[in-house]
Design an enzyme around this catalytic site. Structure first.
Site, PDB file in Angstrom:
ATOM      1  N   SER A   1      47.413  30.804  47.114  1.00 35.48           N
ATOM      2  CA  SER A   1      47.371  29.517  47.917  1.00 35.48           C
ATOM      3  C   SER A   1      47.875  28.314  46.741  1.00 35.48           C
ATOM      4  CB  SER A   1      46.158  29.349  48.664  1.00 35.48           C
ATOM      5  OG  SER A   1      45.184  29.439  47.822  1.00 35.48           O
TER       6      SER A   1
ATOM      7  N   HIS B   1      44.086  37.608  50.915  1.00 34.20           N
ATOM      8  CA  HIS B   1      43.344  36.275  50.233  1.00 34.20           C
ATOM      9  C   HIS B   1      42.247  35.748  50.917  1.00 34.20           C
ATOM     10  CE1 HIS B   1      43.832  33.042  47.561  1.00 34.20           C
ATOM     11  NE2 HIS B   1      44.709  32.235  47.920  1.00 34.20           N
TER      12      HIS B   1
ATOM     13  N   HIS C   1      40.028  42.535  42.911  1.00 41.81           N
ATOM     14  CA  HIS C   1      40.654  41.135  42.403  1.00 41.81           C
ATOM     15  C   HIS C   1      41.698  41.487  41.670  1.00 41.81           C
ATOM     16  CE1 HIS C   1      40.965  36.869  41.222  1.00 41.81           C
ATOM     17  NE2 HIS C   1      40.250  36.800  42.212  1.00 41.81           N
TER      18      HIS C   1
ATOM     19  N   ARG D   1      31.308  33.480  41.532  1.00 38.15           N
ATOM     20  CA  ARG D   1      31.026  32.812  42.736  1.00 38.15           C
ATOM     21  C   ARG D   1      30.334  33.617  43.818  1.00 38.15           C
ATOM     22  NH1 ARG D   1      37.199  31.732  43.979  1.00 38.15           N
ATOM     23  NH2 ARG D   1      37.394  34.163  43.412  1.00 38.15           N
TER      24      ARG D   1
ATOM     25  N   ASP E   1      34.436  36.325  48.730  1.00 34.07           N
ATOM     26  CA  ASP E   1      34.524  36.586  50.015  1.00 34.07           C
ATOM     27  C   ASP E   1      33.632  37.653  50.314  1.00 34.07           C
ATOM     28  OD1 ASP E   1      36.614  34.776  50.296  1.00 34.07           O
ATOM     29  OD2 ASP E   1      38.024  36.231  49.682  1.00 34.07           O
TER      30      ASP E   1
HETATM   31  N1  NMX Z   1      39.472  48.744  49.182  1.00 28.87           N
HETATM   32  C1  NMX Z   1      40.329  49.582  49.027  1.00 28.87           C
HETATM   33  N2  NMX Z   1      41.436  49.428  48.250  1.00 28.87           N
HETATM   34  C2  NMX Z   1      41.598  48.708  47.429  1.00 28.87           C
HETATM   35  C3  NMX Z   1      40.654  47.497  47.348  1.00 28.87           C
HETATM   36  C4  NMX Z   1      39.662  47.388  48.052  1.00 28.87           C
HETATM   37  N3  NMX Z   1      38.758  46.557  48.309  1.00 28.87           N
HETATM   38  N4  NMX Z   1      41.162  46.878  46.278  1.00 28.87           N
HETATM   39  C5  NMX Z   1      42.088  47.359  45.918  1.00 28.87           C
HETATM   40  N5  NMX Z   1      42.452  48.442  46.450  1.00 28.87           N
HETATM   41  C6  NMX Z   1      43.641  49.430  46.359  1.00 28.87           C
HETATM   42  C7  NMX Z   1      44.948  48.424  46.548  1.00 28.87           C
HETATM   43  O1  NMX Z   1      45.175  48.618  47.929  1.00 28.87           O
HETATM   44  C8  NMX Z   1      45.886  49.443  45.854  1.00 28.87           C
HETATM   45  O2  NMX Z   1      46.197  50.444  46.400  1.00 28.87           O
HETATM   46  P1  NMX Z   1      47.730  50.906  46.688  1.00 28.87           P
HETATM   47  O3  NMX Z   1      48.294  51.364  45.405  1.00 28.87           O
HETATM   48  O4  NMX Z   1      47.663  52.068  47.604  1.00 28.87           O
HETATM   49  O5  NMX Z   1      48.569  50.106  47.294  1.00 28.87           O
HETATM   50  C9  NMX Z   1      45.240  49.950  44.458  1.00 28.87           C
HETATM   51  O6  NMX Z   1      43.813  49.701  44.911  1.00 28.87           O
HETATM   52  C10 NMX Z   1      45.438  48.790  43.550  1.00 28.87           C
HETATM   53  O7  NMX Z   1      45.083  47.632  43.701  1.00 28.87           O
HETATM   54  P2  NMX Z   1      44.487  46.539  42.554  1.00 28.87           P
HETATM   55  O8  NMX Z   1      45.470  46.550  41.414  1.00 28.87           O
HETATM   56  O9  NMX Z   1      43.323  46.712  42.348  1.00 28.87           O
HETATM   57  O10 NMX Z   1      44.607  45.277  43.361  1.00 28.87           O
HETATM   58  P3  NMX Z   1      45.757  44.187  43.432  1.00 28.87           P
HETATM   59  O11 NMX Z   1      45.703  43.192  42.328  1.00 28.87           O
HETATM   60  O12 NMX Z   1      46.878  44.743  43.965  1.00 28.87           O
HETATM   61  O13 NMX Z   1      45.015  43.542  44.686  1.00 28.87           O
HETATM   62  C11 NMX Z   1      43.209  42.354  46.150  1.00 28.87           C
HETATM   63  C12 NMX Z   1      43.964  42.562  44.804  1.00 28.87           C
HETATM   64  C13 NMX Z   1      42.101  41.390  46.109  1.00 28.87           C
HETATM   65  C14 NMX Z   1      44.406  42.065  47.293  1.00 28.87           C
HETATM   66  C15 NMX Z   1      42.699  43.695  46.482  1.00 28.87           C
HETATM   67  O14 NMX Z   1      41.639  44.109  45.535  1.00 28.87           O
HETATM   68  C16 NMX Z   1      42.223  43.927  47.952  1.00 28.87           C
HETATM   69  O15 NMX Z   1      42.822  44.158  48.897  1.00 28.87           O
HETATM   70  N6  NMX Z   1      40.764  43.507  48.106  1.00 28.87           N
HETATM   71  C17 NMX Z   1      40.335  43.674  49.650  1.00 28.87           C
HETATM   72  C18 NMX Z   1      40.528  42.323  50.111  1.00 28.87           C
HETATM   73  C19 NMX Z   1      39.852  41.174  49.568  1.00 28.87           C
HETATM   74  O16 NMX Z   1      38.645  41.287  49.446  1.00 28.87           O
HETATM   75  N7  NMX Z   1      40.677  39.688  49.422  1.00 28.87           N
HETATM   76  C20 NMX Z   1      40.073  38.890  48.816  1.00 28.87           C
HETATM   77  C21 NMX Z   1      40.518  38.354  47.430  1.00 28.87           C
HETATM   78  C22 NMX Z   1      39.648  37.107  47.138  1.00 28.87           C
HETATM   79  N8  NMX Z   1      40.514  36.106  47.798  1.00 28.87           N
HETATM   80  O17 NMX Z   1      39.438  35.194  48.347  1.00 28.87           O
HETATM   81  O18 NMX Z   1      41.605  35.683  47.687  1.00 28.87           O
HETATM   82  C1  MLT Z   2      41.059  32.815  44.818  1.00 28.64           C
HETATM   83  O1  MLT Z   2      40.062  32.298  44.873  1.00 28.64           O
HETATM   84  O2  MLT Z   2      42.049  32.369  45.202  1.00 28.64           O
HETATM   85  C2  MLT Z   2      40.978  34.648  44.924  1.00 28.64           C
HETATM   86  O3  MLT Z   2      39.724  34.824  44.230  1.00 28.64           O
HETATM   87  C3  MLT Z   2      42.247  35.138  44.530  1.00 28.64           C
HETATM   88  C4  MLT Z   2      42.779  35.211  43.304  1.00 28.64           C
HETATM   89  O4  MLT Z   2      42.408  34.427  42.189  1.00 28.64           O
HETATM   90  O5  MLT Z   2      43.769  35.468  43.033  1.00 28.64           O
END
Ligand code: NMX
Ligand code: MLT
Length: 436
Positions: A243, A273, A319, A328, A374
């Site tokens: 964002s 996100h 993350h 947080r 979150d």
């Molecule tokens: N549950 C299951 N799988 C996960 C999770 C999770 N919570 N987190 C990461 N992975 C997987 C990810 O999907 C990826 O799989 P693949 O290679 O099959 O595509 C693998 O682990 C490697 O990903 P990472 O490098 O650990 O994470 P990345 O930096 O790509 O993504 C998030 C970060 C936050 C998008 C990811 O951890 C996620 O999808 N979390 C759950 C959704 C979430 O809580 N999002 C909120 C983030 C905070 N915010 O407010 O923005």
């Molecule tokens: C945020 O607060 O924007 C989330 O934790 C996601 C991020 O920092 O990439």
């Protein structure tokens, strides 16, 4: 001194001069090499932006102009009788780099109250929006329409000099921040309460968070404290998150602050996100339906594995930058321990915190198995009666305005150019690196 605009008018030229000299001295220095893998992995870890309001350390968490969350809780001004920081204080801190006094924060509450009224055309558009439109889409649409009021847009059209762009951007950002609680409350009332509940009125003697809460029809002073904490901790997470980066990018084209911010809200509305706060509560409610409020560890683990095996993520965990439990998350947990220790959903959130990280570690591919912001916000909101999960990301968005808009003022003040990185095709990369 409560002359906020005057304070930054003094600081911007000094910082711009510092950057000019720094670029002259070190402009050709290398920050890092970029790997091919990073290009295919969402640019993860590539240091490619300058963003002044906050900085994220993977092993420590966020610092706002150098202050951690516990520092902010300690040092930022509070509401009368309150213990949590006022978000007005963190905005002042991010915009000026200085910890504000109580007087400065009180001035900001009043200034935002003064600017809060919505133009009637925006009210009309919001009132006629279908209730089936997701609250985040309503937020984005309302703020987009509000751009008709942009002072920056008008000043640009009249040909003002680049050196004063920031002054009009500042005015738009202050107007938008002032109006966001009214917009957010209207969205809540429109979507979930009777339309003519008649409570969308700012009380100029009260703070930003308190006004938002009362306009939504709540009155518990402890909920006001939660709102203050919630709106403070979601305000910024350096510049690379989807964002903030979107707002920064769109703002660099000299789109006005309203449409730049609306663009960022469309990014925040994604489930990976900001929408994750909605997803967490949806997932927990599904878990409660299947297993009840007090499942044993084995059944809890089975539920988590089932989620993963069905190809879904565990929302609220993981993350892109952090490699620890998000501070947080920790401060919200502390709030829950203090105010709602016996809430069954809080107990469940605590049980989930025990079982999920080892499972994500076992999965082998997750870079960060720990909870993010979150994973904890929804349980607090539902405790005070705010159970409409599709609304949760709107509160995140209201808060995120503070960091991203403070940065927008600085970006125009420093005169950052239009953002335009270079992309390559796979074919071009293979030609360069010799792959096939
Ligand atoms: N549950 C299951 N799988 C996960 C999770 C999770 N919570 N987190 C990461 N992975 C997987 C990810 O999907 C990826 O799989 P693949 O290679 O099959 O595509 C693998 O682990 C490697 O990903 P990472 O490098 O650990 O994470 P990345 O930096 O790509 O993504 C998030 C970060 C936050 C998008 C990811 O951890 C996620 O999808 N979390 C759950 C959704 C979430 O809580 N999002 C909120 C983030 C905070 N915010 O407010 O923005
Ligand atoms: C945020 O607060 O924007 C989330 O934790 C996601 C991020 O920092 O990439």
């Amino acid at each position: 001194n409560t002359d906020l605009k005057g304070i930054i008018a003094q600081k911007i030229p000094k910082h711009a001069a510092l950057i000019k000299q720094f670029r002259k001295d070190k402009g050709k220095s290398k920050i890092m090499d970029v790997e091919l893998g990073q290009m295919y992995n969402g640019m993860r870890g590539i240091r490619s932006m300058v963003y002044e309001t906050s900085l994220l350390d993977p092993n420590e968490g966020i610092r706002f102009r150098g202050l951690t969350i516990p520092d902010c809780q300690k040092r930022l001004p509070k509401a009368p009788g309150g213990k949590e920081p006022l978000p007005e204080g963190i905005f002042w801190l991010m915009l000026t780099g200085d910890v504000p006094t109580q007087e400065q924060v009180n001035w900001l509450s009043k200034e935002w109250a003064k600017r809060a009224k919505l133009p009637s055309h925006v009210v009309k558009s919001m009132d006629t929006m279908s209730k089936t439109v997701h609250p985040m889409a309503q937020l984005s649409a309302a703020v987009t329409i509000l751009s008709a009021e942009s002072k920056f847009q008008k000043a640009y059209a009249s040909g003002v000099k680049k050196t004063v762009y920031w002054e009009y951007v500042y005015e738009d950002c202050m107007d938008l921040l002032a109006k966001l609680p009214v917009i957010a409350a209207k969205i809540y009332n429109h979507s979930f309460r009777s339309e003519d509940c008649g409570c969308v009125e700012i009380d100029p003697s009260k703070d930003w968070s308190y006004n938002l809460m009362t306009m939504m029809g709540y009155s518990d002073p402890q909920f006001a404290e939660l709102m203050r904490l919630y709106l403070t901790i979601h305000c910024d997470h350096e510049g690379g998150n989807a964002s903030a980066h979107t707002i920064h990018l769109v703002g660099s084209t000299l789109s006005d602050p309203f449409i730049s911010f609306a663009a960022g809200m469309n990014a925040l509305a994604g489930p990976l996100h900001g929408l994750a706060n909605q997803e967490v509560l949806v997932w927990i409610n599904r878990l409660r339906e299947k297993l009840g409020d007090d499942p044993d560890e084995k059944r809890l683990k089975d539920f988590v594995w089932k989620t993963l095996k069905s190809g879904q993520v565990v929302p609220g965990y993981g993350h892109a930058v952090l490699r620890i439990t998000d501070p947080r998350y920790t401060c919200q947990r502390e709030f829950a321990e203090k105010h709602l220790p016996d809430d069954p959903v809080f107990k469940l959130v605590s049980a989930i915190y025990k079982v999920v990280p080892p499972i994500l570690k076992e999965l082998g591919k997750v870079a960060n198995p720990w909870p993010n912001v979150d994973a904890h916000s929804g349980v607090l909101l539902q405790y005070y009666g705010l159970t409409q999960m599709s609304y949760y990301t709107v509160l995140f968005g209201v808060s995120r305005a503070m960091g991203t808009l403070a940065q927008l003022v600085w970006s125009r003040g420093i005169g950052f150019p239009i953002e335009r990185p270079k992309s390559l095709t796979t074919e071009a990369l293979m030609k360069q690196l010799g792959g096939k």
